[in-house]
Enzyme design. Structure first.
Site, PDB file in Angstrom:
ATOM      1  N   GLY A 178       0.760  -1.238   0.000  1.00 50.37           N
ATOM      2  CA  GLY A 178       0.000   0.000   0.000  1.00 50.37           C
ATOM      3  C   GLY A 178       0.791   1.289   0.000  1.00 50.37           C
ATOM      4  O   GLY A 178       0.191   2.368  -0.033  1.00 50.37           O
ATOM      5  N   ASP A 179       2.128   1.215   0.020  1.00 53.33           N
ATOM      6  CA  ASP A 179       2.901   2.464   0.077  1.00 53.33           C
ATOM      7  C   ASP A 179       4.277   2.279  -0.556  1.00 53.33           C
ATOM      8  O   ASP A 179       5.296   2.664   0.024  1.00 53.33           O
ATOM      9  CB  ASP A 179       3.043   2.926   1.528  1.00 53.33           C
ATOM     10  CG  ASP A 179       3.472   4.392   1.638  1.00 53.33           C
ATOM     11  OD1 ASP A 179       3.379   5.117   0.625  1.00 53.33           O
ATOM     12  OD2 ASP A 179       3.899   4.806   2.730  1.00 53.33           O
ATOM     13  N   LEU A 180       4.309   1.719  -1.756  1.00 55.61           N
ATOM     14  CA  LEU A 180       5.590   1.515  -2.441  1.00 55.61           C
ATOM     15  C   LEU A 180       6.020   2.816  -3.110  1.00 55.61           C
ATOM     16  O   LEU A 180       6.007   2.952  -4.332  1.00 55.61           O
ATOM     17  CB  LEU A 180       5.470   0.381  -3.462  1.00 55.61           C
ATOM     18  CG  LEU A 180       5.342  -1.026  -2.874  1.00 55.61           C
ATOM     19  CD1 LEU A 180       5.162  -2.054  -3.975  1.00 55.61           C
ATOM     20  CD2 LEU A 180       6.558  -1.374  -2.011  1.00 55.61           C
TER      21      LEU A 180
END
Length: 326
Positions: A178-180
């Site tokens: 969810g936060d690459l």
């Protein structure tokens, strides 16, 4: 609260290191039982990630520090260290973008093997950073004022509700990192194929935004963040998509939603940054990192039009010979 919660084994791997703070001598002591193992999928190493070091039983985890004028107690949380540099600090070309897309897909496949008694906690229904919750941004739009940027976000929200939400049941579910973003992916130098500097992905940071989502969410998030600092932002998507589809080919329904999902992630980042700046103006420099180029990129996507952007992405992905039909 007098102790840290038990560390959750990342991806089902037991923590390799244990640590505690001893209040008596105010030192941090650690015990290393074995080296942390990398994330693995199908018996192969994928990438290393940080471990939260769990506490030794029967030990206090409060560290008491005397600052001279007062004594304060602090909870201690110790993480293992990963070598490498954030990709925000290195030049990113097509090959590295491809590897980032492949990383995103491989990570989601690996997370399919993540089992934990509290796994249901990742069904974060009202989590503002889950892409399915883009419509929740409506309550924060006042932070944008009345301008063209707000009108653009409102248009994305309208299209998202009309065209993406009804299709969620056709997307394949998974657990998303969810936060690459470009500060959460580490790289190390590798042997260059030509005279140019080359890097390989070496690690992943920050699993705090994990939640239940869909494969297509992960690639959309990766595309958006890789666009931020790129000199060719509109061209980024095809390279990331090619890498992702080398592991997980998207379905027609998922491909059809990709443009709006990338726009939705831009809106999440830009709107929440504006909202957070109102609450914490002292952190504006950090909070507005995406806004420096994000509004311009979102405007450019709208100016090019959905069909033109999709054609560019899909044609680029097809040029890699992944065999994925357009």
């Amino acid at each position: 609260m007098d102790q840290l919660p038990p560390a959750r084994p990342p991806l089902g791997i037991e923590p390799a290191t244990r640590a505690c703070a001893l209040t008596g001598n105010r030192t941090l002591t650690s015990w290393f039982t074995r080296r942390p193992q990398p994330l693995s999928h199908a018996g192969r190493a994928v990438l290393p990630s940080c471990f939260v070091l769990s506490a030794l039983p029967q030990r206090t985890l409060l560290m008491v520090l005397d600052s001279g004028s007062q004594t304060k107690s602090h909870l201690v949380r110790l993480l293992t260290y990963l070598p490498g540099r954030p990709i925000a600090e290195v030049p990113v070309g097509p090959q590295l973008l491809y590897e980032i897309g492949r990383l995103a897909a491989t990570l989601d496949k690996t997370l399919e093997e993540f089992h934990h008694p509290k796994l249901r906690c990742l069904r974060r229904e009202d989590f503002i950073w889950n892409l399915r919750n883009v419509p929740l941004l409506e309550k924060y739009l006042s932070a944008l004022g009345q301008n063209r940027n707000r009108e653009m976000v409102e248009e994305v929200l309208r299209l998202f509700k009309d065209e993406v939400l009804p299709k969620l049941s056709h997307f394949r579910e998974c657990v998303n990192h969810g936060d690459l973003n470009d500060h959460n992916i580490l790289v190390e130098p590798s042997e260059p194929a030509s005279g140019e500097a080359a890097f390989r992905v070496s690690g992943i940071l920050d699993f705090d935004d994990m939640s239940c989502g869909y494969y297509v969410f992960e690639v959309a998030i990766a595309i958006m963040y890789m666009m931020i600092e790129s000199r060719d932002p509109m061209g980024v998507g095809g390279h990331v998509l090619a890498g992702f589809e080398s592991v997980i080919p998207l379905t027609p329904a998922e491909r059809g939603a990709l443009f709006l999902l990338v726009c939705g992630r831009f809106c999440q980042s830009l709107v929440m940054a504006a909202h957070s700046c109102r609450l914490h103006p002292e952190n504006a420099e950090y909070l507005m990192i995406t806004a420096k180029t994000g509004w311009k990129h979102l405007q450019q996507m709208f100016a090019m039009g959905r069909r033109a952007v999709e054609d560019l992405w899909f044609d680029t992905a097809r040029s890699y010979g992944s065999g994925v039909p357009v």
